[in-house]
Design a protein around this motif. Structure first.
Motif, PDB file in Angstrom:
ATOM      1  N   ASP A 178       1.704   8.396   0.005  1.00 57.32           N
ATOM      2  CA  ASP A 178       1.169   7.155   0.545  1.00 57.32           C
ATOM      3  C   ASP A 178       2.054   6.676   1.705  1.00 57.32           C
ATOM      4  O   ASP A 178       2.965   5.884   1.518  1.00 57.32           O
ATOM      5  CB  ASP A 178       1.120   6.117  -0.585  1.00 57.32           C
ATOM      6  N   PRO A 179       1.792   7.152   2.916  1.00 58.23           N
ATOM      7  CA  PRO A 179       2.649   6.803   4.056  1.00 58.23           C
ATOM      8  C   PRO A 179       2.627   5.307   4.365  1.00 58.23           C
ATOM      9  O   PRO A 179       3.647   4.749   4.765  1.00 58.23           O
ATOM     10  CB  PRO A 179       2.051   7.589   5.224  1.00 58.23           C
ATOM     11  N   GLN A 180       1.475   4.663   4.159  1.00 57.51           N
ATOM     12  CA  GLN A 180       1.391   3.226   4.436  1.00 57.51           C
ATOM     13  C   GLN A 180       2.302   2.452   3.486  1.00 57.51           C
ATOM     14  O   GLN A 180       3.044   1.563   3.903  1.00 57.51           O
ATOM     15  CB  GLN A 180      -0.068   2.774   4.279  1.00 57.51           C
ATOM     16  N   GLY A 181       2.257   2.828   2.208  1.00 56.06           N
ATOM     17  CA  GLY A 181       3.129   2.191   1.229  1.00 56.06           C
ATOM     18  C   GLY A 181       4.596   2.426   1.553  1.00 56.06           C
ATOM     19  O   GLY A 181       5.416   1.507   1.478  1.00 56.06           O
ATOM     20  N   LYS A 182       4.916   3.661   1.933  1.00 57.60           N
ATOM     21  CA  LYS A 182       6.301   3.994   2.310  1.00 57.60           C
ATOM     22  C   LYS A 182       6.745   3.139   3.495  1.00 57.60           C
ATOM     23  O   LYS A 182       7.869   2.631   3.519  1.00 57.60           O
ATOM     24  CB  LYS A 182       6.389   5.477   2.715  1.00 57.60           C
ATOM     25  N   ALA A 183       5.874   2.998   4.492  1.00 57.61           N
ATOM     26  CA  ALA A 183       6.212   2.207   5.684  1.00 57.61           C
ATOM     27  C   ALA A 183       6.466   0.752   5.296  1.00 57.61           C
ATOM     28  O   ALA A 183       7.420   0.125   5.799  1.00 57.61           O
ATOM     29  CB  ALA A 183       5.085   2.300   6.706  1.00 57.61           C
ATOM     30  N   ILE A 184       5.644   0.211   4.403  1.00 55.98           N
ATOM     31  CA  ILE A 184       5.830  -1.172   3.957  1.00 55.98           C
ATOM     32  C   ILE A 184       7.168  -1.304   3.232  1.00 55.98           C
ATOM     33  O   ILE A 184       7.926  -2.237   3.460  1.00 55.98           O
ATOM     34  CB  ILE A 184       4.663  -1.611   3.042  1.00 55.98           C
TER      35      ILE A 184
ATOM     36  N   VAL B 163      -9.341  -0.001  -4.643  1.00 59.61           N
ATOM     37  CA  VAL B 163      -9.193   1.436  -4.401  1.00 59.61           C
ATOM     38  C   VAL B 163      -7.734   1.730  -4.075  1.00 59.61           C
ATOM     39  O   VAL B 163      -7.166   1.150  -3.156  1.00 59.61           O
ATOM     40  CB  VAL B 163     -10.100   1.885  -3.229  1.00 59.61           C
ATOM     41  N   MET B 164      -7.121   2.611  -4.866  1.00 56.37           N
ATOM     42  CA  MET B 164      -5.723   2.997  -4.625  1.00 56.37           C
ATOM     43  C   MET B 164      -5.652   4.516  -4.526  1.00 56.37           C
ATOM     44  O   MET B 164      -6.460   5.216  -5.145  1.00 56.37           O
ATOM     45  CB  MET B 164      -4.838   2.577  -5.803  1.00 56.37           C
ATOM     46  N   LEU B 165      -4.681   4.999  -3.793  1.00 60.56           N
ATOM     47  CA  LEU B 165      -4.435   6.436  -3.806  1.00 60.56           C
ATOM     48  C   LEU B 165      -4.010   6.833  -5.207  1.00 60.56           C
ATOM     49  O   LEU B 165      -3.327   6.081  -5.899  1.00 60.56           O
ATOM     50  CB  LEU B 165      -3.330   6.786  -2.803  1.00 60.56           C
ATOM     51  N   LYS B 166      -4.426   8.019  -5.630  1.00 59.45           N
ATOM     52  CA  LYS B 166      -4.014   8.505  -6.949  1.00 59.45           C
ATOM     53  C   LYS B 166      -2.504   8.710  -6.982  1.00 59.45           C
ATOM     54  O   LYS B 166      -1.880   8.970  -5.952  1.00 59.45           O
ATOM     55  CB  LYS B 166      -4.704   9.842  -7.231  1.00 59.45           C
TER      56      LYS B 166
ATOM     57  N   THR C  20     -12.942  10.001  -3.976  1.00 63.32           N
ATOM     58  CA  THR C  20     -12.441  10.263  -5.327  1.00 63.32           C
ATOM     59  C   THR C  20     -11.588  11.525  -5.443  1.00 63.32           C
ATOM     60  O   THR C  20     -11.028  11.800  -6.498  1.00 63.32           O
ATOM     61  CB  THR C  20     -13.603  10.335  -6.348  1.00 63.32           C
ATOM     62  N   VAL C  21     -11.502  12.278  -4.353  1.00 63.02           N
ATOM     63  CA  VAL C  21     -10.589  13.425  -4.368  1.00 63.02           C
ATOM     64  C   VAL C  21      -9.138  12.932  -4.402  1.00 63.02           C
ATOM     65  O   VAL C  21      -8.312  13.457  -5.141  1.00 63.02           O
ATOM     66  CB  VAL C  21     -10.822  14.333  -3.141  1.00 63.02           C
ATOM     67  N   ILE C  22      -8.861  11.905  -3.605  1.00 62.54           N
ATOM     68  CA  ILE C  22      -7.475  11.423  -3.522  1.00 62.54           C
ATOM     69  C   ILE C  22      -7.304   9.982  -3.982  1.00 62.54           C
ATOM     70  O   ILE C  22      -6.190   9.486  -4.090  1.00 62.54           O
ATOM     71  CB  ILE C  22      -6.921  11.552  -2.076  1.00 62.54           C
ATOM     72  N   GLU C  23      -8.415   9.298  -4.257  1.00 62.92           N
ATOM     73  CA  GLU C  23      -8.309   7.880  -4.609  1.00 62.92           C
ATOM     74  C   GLU C  23      -8.921   7.599  -5.985  1.00 62.92           C
ATOM     75  O   GLU C  23      -9.854   8.261  -6.405  1.00 62.92           O
ATOM     76  CB  GLU C  23      -9.020   7.015  -3.556  1.00 62.92           C
TER      77      GLU C  23
END
Lengths: 81, 81
Positions: A15-21, A7-10, A69-72
């Motif tokens: 994607d704040p988590q991805g940005k933080a990483i 499951v990934m964000l669309k 499924t709205v955002i992912e």
């Protein structure tokens, strides 16, 4: 039968988590890192032995519970290790 | 070059998130669900174009930041969508 739901964000959803990483990796000295996206994997061990039906079951599970499924968006892989 | 790092808890390490997902699926009426394991995926967009070096860089990132190798294992997939 093993089924893996990823499951990934669309694309386009922040994607704040991805940005933080990404920032943390840059802070550790890694260079040349573009976009970073974070998501989740769910490995299911299903009693179902038919790959087509296992995939269909996993898709229903993903739509009902595993993904928003709205955002992912989600991918399903059947079988494998 | 796109690199995907998949981080899962090692076998034998208790996975409460996976257990919770399994229970929630059972509660929704899905039958025949065995073990459920939850993990995370990190998609990295690296400037590196050599697959071998991209993989090596991702492995260093996984060891340093993305995975806790005491309790987690990780897989790296280079390229692809």
């Amino acid at each position: 039968m093993k089924v893996t739901v990823t499951v990934m964000l669309k694309d386009g959803v922040l994607d704040p988590q991805g940005k933080a990483i990404g920032h943390a990796l840059a802070g550790l000295g890694f260079a040349g890192i573009g976009e970073v996206r974070a998501g989740k994997v769910i490995e299911l061990d299903l009693a179902e032995t038919d790959p087509t039906r296992a995939r269909a079951a996993a898709e229903t599970m993903a739509r009902k519970l595993l993904a928003n499924t709205v955002i992912e968006r989600f991918d399903i892989a059947v079988g494998g290790a």
